[in-house]
Scaffold this motif. Structure first.
Motif, PDB file in Angstrom:
ATOM      1  N   MET A   1      -6.156  67.928  -9.879  1.00  0.00           N
ATOM      2  CA  MET A   1      -4.790  67.888 -10.403  1.00  0.00           C
ATOM      3  C   MET A   1      -4.236  69.307 -10.499  1.00  0.00           C
ATOM      4  O   MET A   1      -4.893  70.203 -11.007  1.00  0.00           O
ATOM      5  CB  MET A   1      -4.771  67.235 -11.791  1.00  0.00           C
ATOM      6  CG  MET A   1      -3.390  67.140 -12.411  1.00  0.00           C
ATOM      7  SD  MET A   1      -3.407  66.538 -14.120  1.00  0.00           S
ATOM      8  CE  MET A   1      -3.924  64.842 -13.861  1.00  0.00           C
ATOM      9  N   LYS A   2      -3.012  69.499 -10.001  1.00  0.00           N
ATOM     10  CA  LYS A   2      -2.351  70.800 -10.093  1.00  0.00           C
ATOM     11  C   LYS A   2      -1.314  70.745 -11.216  1.00  0.00           C
ATOM     12  O   LYS A   2      -0.418  69.906 -11.209  1.00  0.00           O
ATOM     13  CB  LYS A   2      -1.700  71.178  -8.773  1.00  0.00           C
ATOM     14  CG  LYS A   2      -2.696  71.498  -7.657  1.00  0.00           C
ATOM     15  CD  LYS A   2      -1.981  71.989  -6.420  1.00  0.00           C
ATOM     16  CE  LYS A   2      -2.980  72.438  -5.353  1.00  0.00           C
ATOM     17  NZ  LYS A   2      -3.768  71.298  -4.817  1.00  0.00           N
ATOM     18  N   VAL A   3      -1.467  71.658 -12.180  1.00  0.00           N
ATOM     19  CA  VAL A   3      -0.592  71.697 -13.342  1.00  0.00           C
ATOM     20  C   VAL A   3       0.126  73.043 -13.369  1.00  0.00           C
ATOM     21  O   VAL A   3      -0.511  74.099 -13.454  1.00  0.00           O
ATOM     22  CB  VAL A   3      -1.382  71.493 -14.650  1.00  0.00           C
ATOM     23  CG1 VAL A   3      -0.438  71.566 -15.854  1.00  0.00           C
ATOM     24  CG2 VAL A   3      -2.120  70.167 -14.638  1.00  0.00           C
ATOM     25  N   LEU A   4       1.445  73.013 -13.288  1.00  0.00           N
ATOM     26  CA  LEU A   4       2.258  74.216 -13.393  1.00  0.00           C
ATOM     27  C   LEU A   4       2.728  74.352 -14.831  1.00  0.00           C
ATOM     28  O   LEU A   4       3.418  73.471 -15.354  1.00  0.00           O
ATOM     29  CB  LEU A   4       3.462  74.130 -12.455  1.00  0.00           C
ATOM     30  CG  LEU A   4       4.441  75.313 -12.496  1.00  0.00           C
ATOM     31  CD1 LEU A   4       3.769  76.596 -12.026  1.00  0.00           C
ATOM     32  CD2 LEU A   4       5.686  75.012 -11.662  1.00  0.00           C
ATOM     33  N   VAL A   5       2.340  75.442 -15.478  1.00  0.00           N
ATOM     34  CA  VAL A   5       2.713  75.679 -16.870  1.00  0.00           C
ATOM     35  C   VAL A   5       3.905  76.623 -16.901  1.00  0.00           C
ATOM     36  O   VAL A   5       3.877  77.697 -16.277  1.00  0.00           O
ATOM     37  CB  VAL A   5       1.531  76.269 -17.666  1.00  0.00           C
ATOM     38  CG1 VAL A   5       1.971  76.654 -19.072  1.00  0.00           C
ATOM     39  CG2 VAL A   5       0.384  75.268 -17.724  1.00  0.00           C
ATOM     40  N   ILE A   6       4.949  76.223 -17.614  1.00  0.00           N
ATOM     41  CA  ILE A   6       6.184  76.999 -17.692  1.00  0.00           C
ATOM     42  C   ILE A   6       6.506  77.309 -19.146  1.00  0.00           C
ATOM     43  O   ILE A   6       6.453  76.438 -20.008  1.00  0.00           O
ATOM     44  CB  ILE A   6       7.356  76.228 -17.064  1.00  0.00           C
ATOM     45  CG1 ILE A   6       7.167  76.106 -15.553  1.00  0.00           C
ATOM     46  CG2 ILE A   6       8.690  76.900 -17.367  1.00  0.00           C
ATOM     47  CD1 ILE A   6       8.245  75.291 -14.874  1.00  0.00           C
TER      48      ILE A   6
END
Length: 398
Positions: A1-6
């Motif tokens: 799973m790819k999680v982009l944290v902003i």
């Protein structure tokens, strides 16, 4: 799973892309000075075992263009780490204020966004920017799940004696005036690291998150019992530009006798006070440079910063009926040996003993800095709010 944290600020976007569950960072960066001349986009991307860096300076008029620029870099033929925005499974958003509505991480729906908007009045510097970041991310990463991780959530285990204020009951029940606490994502992450380090879930921990914003939290058995920030993130410890605890009479005096408007008072106490108000600089590194030159205002500012921290440590030892671990984290807490030493100085009556040699060593992992025979551990723990956000997103969405 790819999680982009902003982490979307009023004029900035911090971001990191994780591969979960390994929590491997494959890119990280910052868009700053959005809407101003010479905006800067920094992008660090993994190539093999090392990170390469690209930086752009130019026109980034708004958050939409900033996040689109990030997406373009993520998918760039030469610099990219993914082939399409659709590869992003989850976008995790840091949200400062969740009020009493959110006690855990939440999938973002229209109802969630409405509650974030409702809380604008309690976090005017943060929540509007977070909601803007959410709306832009929904457009740019349309196929991804959007998740909100709230700074206030960790503190929702506080008992009423800690979170209730001594104001008329209706103000609490109708208007939700109470202590909420902030920096919860950081306090949760570092306290869990300490719990794992000592393999003891029952520790009494006092966690000091010291940076431009500062807070201190009393933790027992993995749960928050009290914290220094309250309805908003202004009170508690002295900070870079925020006043910390203050006699409320000052506000009425400034308005009624000195002629300030309420907005001017808010700006002064939020943006022009703290170290900046006391010594003319808001960064602890700049303050210490002035201290080295013998600047009297800087010396006093640091003494006040330290004194407030000492008072909270003492009060939280009383609240917890003892302490096992005194924990330092955040930019100042992790990197400033001088400030750590001053905070721990003359606390022998509380059984706190710092080892100066250990305190001077810098590492990237948990390290103990208490004297050899001390019973209370003093530890420095690097915080990683982005990793904690990614972990919570993965747990929710797997």
């Amino acid at each position: 799973m790819k999680v982009l944290v902003i982490n979307s600020g009023s004029s900035s976007i911090k971001y990191q892309l994780f591969v979960m569950p390994q929590a491997t960072v494959i890119c990280t960066g910052l868009v700053e000075r959005i809407g101003l001349k010479n905006a800067v986009l920094t992008y660090k991307y993994l190539r093999g075992n090392t990170f390469e860096e690209y930086q752009f300076t130019g026109d980034i008029p708004n958050h939409t263009e900033g996040l689109k620029a990030v997406a373009n870099l993520l998918t760039d033929v030469n610099k990219g780490v993914i082939t399409s925005p659709s590869e992003i499974d989850v976008v995790g958003h840091r949200v400062v204020h969740g009020g009493a509505n959110f006690v855990s991480t939440a999938l973002i729906t229209q109802a969630v966004k409405d509650k974030i908007r409702y809380l604008f009045a309690l976090s005017p510097l943060h929540n509007p920017a977070h909601l803007l970041g959410i709306n832009v991310a929904e457009e740019v990463f349309a196929s991804a799940k959007q998740v909100a991780v709230f700074d206030t959530a960790f503190h929702q285990t506080m008992p009423p004696i800690a979170y209730r204020m001594a104001v008329p009951k209706a103000l609490y029940e109708k208007d939700k005036i109470r202590n909420y606490g902030f920096h919860g994502t950081s306090h949760k992450y570092v306290s869990e690291q300490v719990t794992k380090h000592y393999n003891n879930p029952n520790l009494k921990i006092i966690s000091l998150h010291l940076g431009n914003g500062c807070s201190i939290t009393a933790i027992a058995n993995g749960k928050c019992r009290d914290t220094s920030m309250g309805l908003g993130p202004m009170n508690g410890l002295v900070m870079g530009t925020r006043v910390g605890d203050i006699d409320q009479t000052v506000i009425f005096y400034m308005v009624n006798e000195l002629g300030y408007t309420l907005q001017q008072v808010n700006d002064i106490l939020n943006k022009k006070s703290g170290l900046l108000g006391l010594a003319g600089v808001s960064d602890m590194r700049d303050l210490q440079a002035l201290i080295q030159k013998g600047d009297a205002d800087a010396i006093l500012a640091h003494q006040i910063f330290v004194y407030k921290a000492k008072k909270f440590i003492g009060s939280y030892i009383a609240a917890l009926n003892g302490v096992d671990v005194l924990l330092f984290t955040g930019g100042i807490g992790e990197n400033d040996a001088y400030t750590r030493a001053k905070i721990c100085e003359n606390l022998e009556g509380l059984n706190i003993y710092l080892d100066a040699a250990k305190n001077s060593i810098r590492t990237s992992s948990i390290r103990e800095i208490q004297a050899d025979n001390a019973t209370i551990k003093i530890v420095v723990v690097p915080t990683n709010e982005e990793k904690e956000i990614a972990t919570q997103c993965y747990t929710l969405c797997q």
